[in-house]
Design a protein around this motif. Sequence first.
Motif, PDB file in Angstrom:
ATOM      1  N   PHE A  70       2.496  89.902  16.967  1.00 51.47           N
ATOM      2  CA  PHE A  70       3.117  89.136  15.893  1.00 51.47           C
ATOM      3  C   PHE A  70       4.315  88.352  16.418  1.00 51.47           C
ATOM      4  O   PHE A  70       4.554  87.205  16.028  1.00 51.47           O
ATOM      5  CB  PHE A  70       3.550  90.034  14.744  1.00 51.47           C
ATOM      6  N   GLY A  71       5.090  88.963  17.308  1.00 53.49           N
ATOM      7  CA  GLY A  71       6.238  88.277  17.893  1.00 53.49           C
ATOM      8  C   GLY A  71       5.818  87.093  18.744  1.00 53.49           C
ATOM      9  O   GLY A  71       6.442  86.027  18.694  1.00 53.49           O
ATOM     10  N   LEU A  72       4.759  87.273  19.541  1.00 57.44           N
ATOM     11  CA  LEU A  72       4.266  86.161  20.354  1.00 57.44           C
ATOM     12  C   LEU A  72       3.733  85.025  19.486  1.00 57.44           C
ATOM     13  O   LEU A  72       3.943  83.851  19.783  1.00 57.44           O
ATOM     14  CB  LEU A  72       3.175  86.649  21.303  1.00 57.44           C
ATOM     15  N   ALA A  73       3.051  85.377  18.405  1.00 57.88           N
ATOM     16  CA  ALA A  73       2.543  84.346  17.497  1.00 57.88           C
ATOM     17  C   ALA A  73       3.700  83.584  16.857  1.00 57.88           C
ATOM     18  O   ALA A  73       3.663  82.349  16.747  1.00 57.88           O
ATOM     19  CB  ALA A  73       1.660  84.967  16.427  1.00 57.88           C
ATOM     20  N   ALA A  74       4.751  84.299  16.454  1.00 53.10           N
ATOM     21  CA  ALA A  74       5.911  83.635  15.857  1.00 53.10           C
ATOM     22  C   ALA A  74       6.612  82.741  16.881  1.00 53.10           C
ATOM     23  O   ALA A  74       7.041  81.628  16.556  1.00 53.10           O
ATOM     24  CB  ALA A  74       6.888  84.670  15.304  1.00 53.10           C
ATOM     25  N   ALA A  75       6.714  83.212  18.120  1.00 53.41           N
ATOM     26  CA  ALA A  75       7.340  82.402  19.170  1.00 53.41           C
ATOM     27  C   ALA A  75       6.520  81.149  19.444  1.00 53.41           C
ATOM     28  O   ALA A  75       7.074  80.054  19.597  1.00 53.41           O
ATOM     29  CB  ALA A  75       7.493  83.227  20.439  1.00 53.41           C
ATOM     30  N   ASP A  77       4.429  79.660  17.342  1.00 52.17           N
ATOM     31  CA  ASP A  77       4.551  78.779  16.176  1.00 52.17           C
ATOM     32  C   ASP A  77       5.884  78.030  16.197  1.00 52.17           C
ATOM     33  O   ASP A  77       5.930  76.830  15.925  1.00 52.17           O
ATOM     34  CB  ASP A  77       4.430  79.583  14.887  1.00 52.17           C
ATOM     35  N   SER A  78       6.959  78.737  16.514  1.00 50.73           N
ATOM     36  CA  SER A  78       8.281  78.111  16.537  1.00 50.73           C
ATOM     37  C   SER A  78       8.366  77.038  17.601  1.00 50.73           C
ATOM     38  O   SER A  78       8.868  75.936  17.353  1.00 50.73           O
ATOM     39  CB  SER A  78       9.357  79.165  16.794  1.00 50.73           C
ATOM     40  N   SER A  79       7.876  77.347  18.808  1.00 51.42           N
ATOM     41  CA  SER A  79       7.961  76.344  19.866  1.00 51.42           C
ATOM     42  C   SER A  79       7.042  75.165  19.584  1.00 51.42           C
ATOM     43  O   SER A  79       7.375  74.024  19.917  1.00 51.42           O
ATOM     44  CB  SER A  79       7.641  76.968  21.225  1.00 51.42           C
ATOM     45  N   ALA A  80       5.906  75.404  18.935  1.00 51.48           N
ATOM     46  CA  ALA A  80       5.020  74.292  18.576  1.00 51.48           C
ATOM     47  C   ALA A  80       5.687  73.390  17.549  1.00 51.48           C
ATOM     48  O   ALA A  80       5.572  72.162  17.625  1.00 51.48           O
ATOM     49  CB  ALA A  80       3.699  74.818  18.043  1.00 51.48           C
ATOM     50  N   PHE A  92      17.227  62.362  21.872  1.00 53.86           N
ATOM     51  CA  PHE A  92      18.576  62.441  22.406  1.00 53.86           C
ATOM     52  C   PHE A  92      18.514  62.487  23.929  1.00 53.86           C
ATOM     53  O   PHE A  92      17.484  62.816  24.507  1.00 53.86           O
ATOM     54  CB  PHE A  92      19.289  63.690  21.878  1.00 53.86           C
ATOM     55  N   LYS A  93      19.616  62.194  24.533  1.00 56.86           N
ATOM     56  CA  LYS A  93      19.680  62.217  25.983  1.00 56.86           C
ATOM     57  C   LYS A  93      19.424  63.649  26.464  1.00 56.86           C
ATOM     58  O   LYS A  93      19.987  64.598  25.944  1.00 56.86           O
ATOM     59  CB  LYS A  93      21.066  61.756  26.422  1.00 56.86           C
ATOM     60  N   GLY A  94      18.542  63.801  27.443  1.00 57.95           N
ATOM     61  CA  GLY A  94      18.206  65.128  27.955  1.00 57.95           C
ATOM     62  C   GLY A  94      17.245  65.894  27.069  1.00 57.95           C
ATOM     63  O   GLY A  94      17.094  67.100  27.185  1.00 57.95           O
ATOM     64  N   ASP A  95      16.585  65.186  26.142  1.00 58.96           N
ATOM     65  CA  ASP A  95      15.665  65.821  25.205  1.00 58.96           C
ATOM     66  C   ASP A  95      14.350  66.166  25.903  1.00 58.96           C
ATOM     67  O   ASP A  95      13.972  65.550  26.894  1.00 58.96           O
ATOM     68  CB  ASP A  95      15.397  64.875  24.038  1.00 58.96           C
ATOM     69  N   VAL A  96      13.638  67.123  25.371  1.00 60.04           N
ATOM     70  CA  VAL A  96      12.339  67.529  25.904  1.00 60.04           C
ATOM     71  C   VAL A  96      11.328  66.437  25.581  1.00 60.04           C
ATOM     72  O   VAL A  96      11.312  65.915  24.471  1.00 60.04           O
ATOM     73  CB  VAL A  96      11.895  68.867  25.267  1.00 60.04           C
ATOM     74  N   GLN A 103      -1.808  70.168  22.877  1.00 53.36           N
ATOM     75  CA  GLN A 103      -1.440  70.413  24.272  1.00 53.36           C
ATOM     76  C   GLN A 103      -0.529  71.624  24.388  1.00 53.36           C
ATOM     77  O   GLN A 103      -0.681  72.447  25.277  1.00 53.36           O
ATOM     78  CB  GLN A 103      -0.731  69.185  24.856  1.00 53.36           C
ATOM     79  N   HIS A 104       0.404  71.725  23.451  1.00 53.22           N
ATOM     80  CA  HIS A 104       1.326  72.858  23.487  1.00 53.22           C
ATOM     81  C   HIS A 104       0.592  74.174  23.258  1.00 53.22           C
ATOM     82  O   HIS A 104       0.858  75.159  23.932  1.00 53.22           O
ATOM     83  CB  HIS A 104       2.430  72.677  22.452  1.00 53.22           C
ATOM     84  N   VAL A 105      -0.336  74.184  22.300  1.00 55.43           N
ATOM     85  CA  VAL A 105      -1.090  75.404  22.024  1.00 55.43           C
ATOM     86  C   VAL A 105      -1.933  75.782  23.228  1.00 55.43           C
ATOM     87  O   VAL A 105      -2.032  76.953  23.591  1.00 55.43           O
ATOM     88  CB  VAL A 105      -1.962  75.235  20.754  1.00 55.43           C
ATOM     89  N   GLN A 106      -2.522  74.803  23.890  1.00 51.43           N
ATOM     90  CA  GLN A 106      -3.317  75.102  25.072  1.00 51.43           C
ATOM     91  C   GLN A 106      -2.450  75.665  26.189  1.00 51.43           C
ATOM     92  O   GLN A 106      -2.857  76.557  26.918  1.00 51.43           O
ATOM     93  CB  GLN A 106      -4.057  73.853  25.543  1.00 51.43           C
ATOM     94  N   GLN A 107      -1.241  75.165  26.329  1.00 57.19           N
ATOM     95  CA  GLN A 107      -0.339  75.684  27.347  1.00 57.19           C
ATOM     96  C   GLN A 107       0.091  77.112  27.024  1.00 57.19           C
ATOM     97  O   GLN A 107       0.219  77.941  27.905  1.00 57.19           O
ATOM     98  CB  GLN A 107       0.902  74.800  27.459  1.00 57.19           C
TER      99      GLN A 107
END
Length: 126
Positions: A70-75, A77-80, A92-96, A103-107
């Motif tokens: 559950f924690g990994l799924a929440a992490a 979801d949050s990062s996605a 912003f400058k230095g932004d991701v 692509q993010h889900v596949q990674q």
Amino acid sequence: PTPYPYVQLLNMLVAFYLYTLPLTLATRFGWLTPIVSFIIAACLLAIIRVSMELDVPFGTDKNDLAVSMFGLAAANDSSAMLLTRDETTPTFKGDVPKTSHRQHVQQQSTFMTDGAGQSHGLLMRG
């Protein structure tokens, strides 16, 4: 968790009840008293065992909740959500750099599988 003195008192009262139960059943059931007492004792002890199992739902037993999944799924979801952007999102400058949700889900999907590569059904669908 249930306080230890409460559990001890409950176990003592159940033991006392189960030891005195045949004395009260003997006049009504006669020779069937041991069988009736055994059935009642088995039911009460099973209820106590289930309550002990439900008292600690977190851990590594088969009946415990998979909190790490559950924690990994929440992490994930949050990062996605943080990495998914549209044209109106300011940068912003230095932004991701922008990454699509797929692509993010596949990674991140490697984090959502166990050692044998089995998925646990918690991956986001994009």
